[in-house]
Design a protein around this motif. Structure first.
Motif, short mmCIF file in Angstrom:
data_model
loop_
_atom_site.label_atom_id
_atom_site.label_comp_id
_atom_site.label_asym_id
_atom_site.label_seq_id
_atom_site.Cartn_x
_atom_site.Cartn_y
_atom_site.Cartn_z
N HIS A 39 24.15 41.96 39.80
CA HIS A 39 25.53 42.27 39.44
C HIS A 39 25.78 41.95 37.97
N SER B 87 27.01 44.63 35.07
CA SER B 87 28.20 44.31 34.28
C SER B 87 27.88 44.20 32.79
N ASP C 152 39.38 46.85 40.94
CA ASP C 152 38.01 46.91 41.46
C ASP C 152 37.89 46.05 42.72
N TRP C 153 36.76 46.15 43.37
CA TRP C 153 36.48 45.44 44.63
C TRP C 153 35.28 44.52 44.45
N GLU C 154 35.18 43.49 45.31
CA GLU C 154 34.01 42.60 45.31
C GLU C 154 33.93 41.90 46.67
N GLU D 282 32.56 39.08 48.96
CA GLU D 282 32.01 37.77 48.62
C GLU D 282 32.00 36.84 49.83
N ASN E 171 37.46 39.34 49.83
CA ASN E 171 37.42 40.46 48.90
C ASN E 171 38.04 39.98 47.60
N SER F 7 39.82 42.62 41.74
CA SER F 7 39.85 42.27 40.32
C SER F 7 40.42 43.42 39.50
N GLN G 135 28.57 48.71 48.01
CA GLN G 135 27.86 47.43 47.96
C GLN G 135 27.05 47.26 49.24
N THR H 114 29.51 38.21 43.87
CA THR H 114 29.32 39.48 44.56
C THR H 114 28.01 40.15 44.17
N VAL I 282 29.92 47.21 42.42
CA VAL I 282 31.35 47.24 42.13
C VAL I 282 31.69 48.51 41.36
#
Length: 284
Positions: free
Chosen positions: A87, A91, A126-128, A130, A158, A161, A213, A247, A251
């Motif tokens: 990840h 990024s 955005d999503w993640e 975790e 979740n 972000s 993911q 995460t 993403v």
């Protein structure tokens, strides 16, 4: 045990999920799934109960019976950034030499299937998926060897972000992480005795049926024991505090081209042994 909170938002009651998938009411025994209830002594008292003796709550959980965040009165919602090497790569950031710690405001916490709202003016929500770690016994300056004694259990988080606010609006990440509804937690907290190795759990997230993911906690840079010990060096972790541990890749920011939530989508996500969440995405 699978401990949960059910009912209307703001008026949730404590419960547990029995082996038949029914919710059993714990109101006669505890006021909430929170605080001292999550200490080793509190959990031992709940474990001594016979679920068959507890009242059945009408309705099917997550299908007509709303579940709230699985932990109430969370005092600290601590998050770990860039904790999966792949990840970090997507990024465009280096793998950290020690954990990256930031806050999610507790006002962002919602139930596992409550709507997630894109903030006004947002361009990069955005999503993640975790793994959330719920603290049981208070922890201050604990060693890695003793860290697991302070873990009550685990849950799905979740870590929603807003990337512009997180990364482009000056130095701190916190601003992009704590908008209202950006912290779905649950559906239940699974006690640590039922998850022998939190470092080997499959995890996934889909948006409108497309799987973005598809990872595992096996690829965490810093594991649960390291994170609990590390955080306890500069704060006292209290019963019911939550550490959300980072995460895997997939993403929206990492897509080419990038994909962000606009409103109208449906997110589904889950972690092996911990249940699933489903959120409709709306607009604030």
């Amino acid at each position: 045990m699978k401990l949960l909170r059910y009912g209307p938002a703001g008026a949730e009651k404590p419960g547990l999920l029995d082996d038949q998938g029914q919710v059993r009411d714990l109101s006669a025994h505890v006021d909430d799934i929170a605080g001292d209830v999550l200490t080793p002594e509190g959990l031992a008292r709940l474990a001594a109960l016979n679920p068959a003796d507890l009242p059945v709550v009408p309705g099917r959980p997550q299908d007509g019976l709303r579940l709230g965040a699985c932990v109430g009165n969370v005092r600290k919602f601590i998050a770990i950034g860039l904790n999966y090497a792949d990840h970090a790569a997507e990024s465009g950031m280096a793998v950290p030499s020690e954990p990256v710690v930031f806050n999610k405001w507790t006002s962002c916490i919602v139930g596992p299937d409550d709507d997630v709202l894109v903030p006004k003016g947002s361009k990069k929500t955005d999503w993640e998926v975790e793994l959330g770690v719920v603290i049981g016994a208070p922890a201050a300056g604990v060693s890695k060897a003793d860290a697991m004694k302070h873990v009550a259990g685990y849950c799905v988080v979740n870590d929603v972000s807003e990337r512009e606010w997180q990364l482009e609006r000056t130095a701190t990440w916190d601003k992009g992480k704590g908008f209202d509804t950006f912290g779905p937690i649950g559906p239940w907290m699974v006690t640590a005795d039922e998850i022998p190795d939190p470092g080997k759990l499959k995890m996934w997230l889909e948006v409108d049926g497309k799987r973005y993911q598809d990872g595992s906690t096996e690829t965490m840079v810093f594991g649960v024991t390291e994170l609990v010990a590390y955080c306890s060096t500069f704060m006292t972790l209290l019963p019911g505090d939550i550490i959300t541990t980072g995460t895997p890749p997939g993403v929206g920011m990492g897509q080419n081209p990038q994909v962000y939530l606009k409103g109208g989508e449906v997110m589904r996500l889950g972690i092996e042994g911990l249940g699933e969440q489903t959120q409709k995405v709306g607009n604030a």
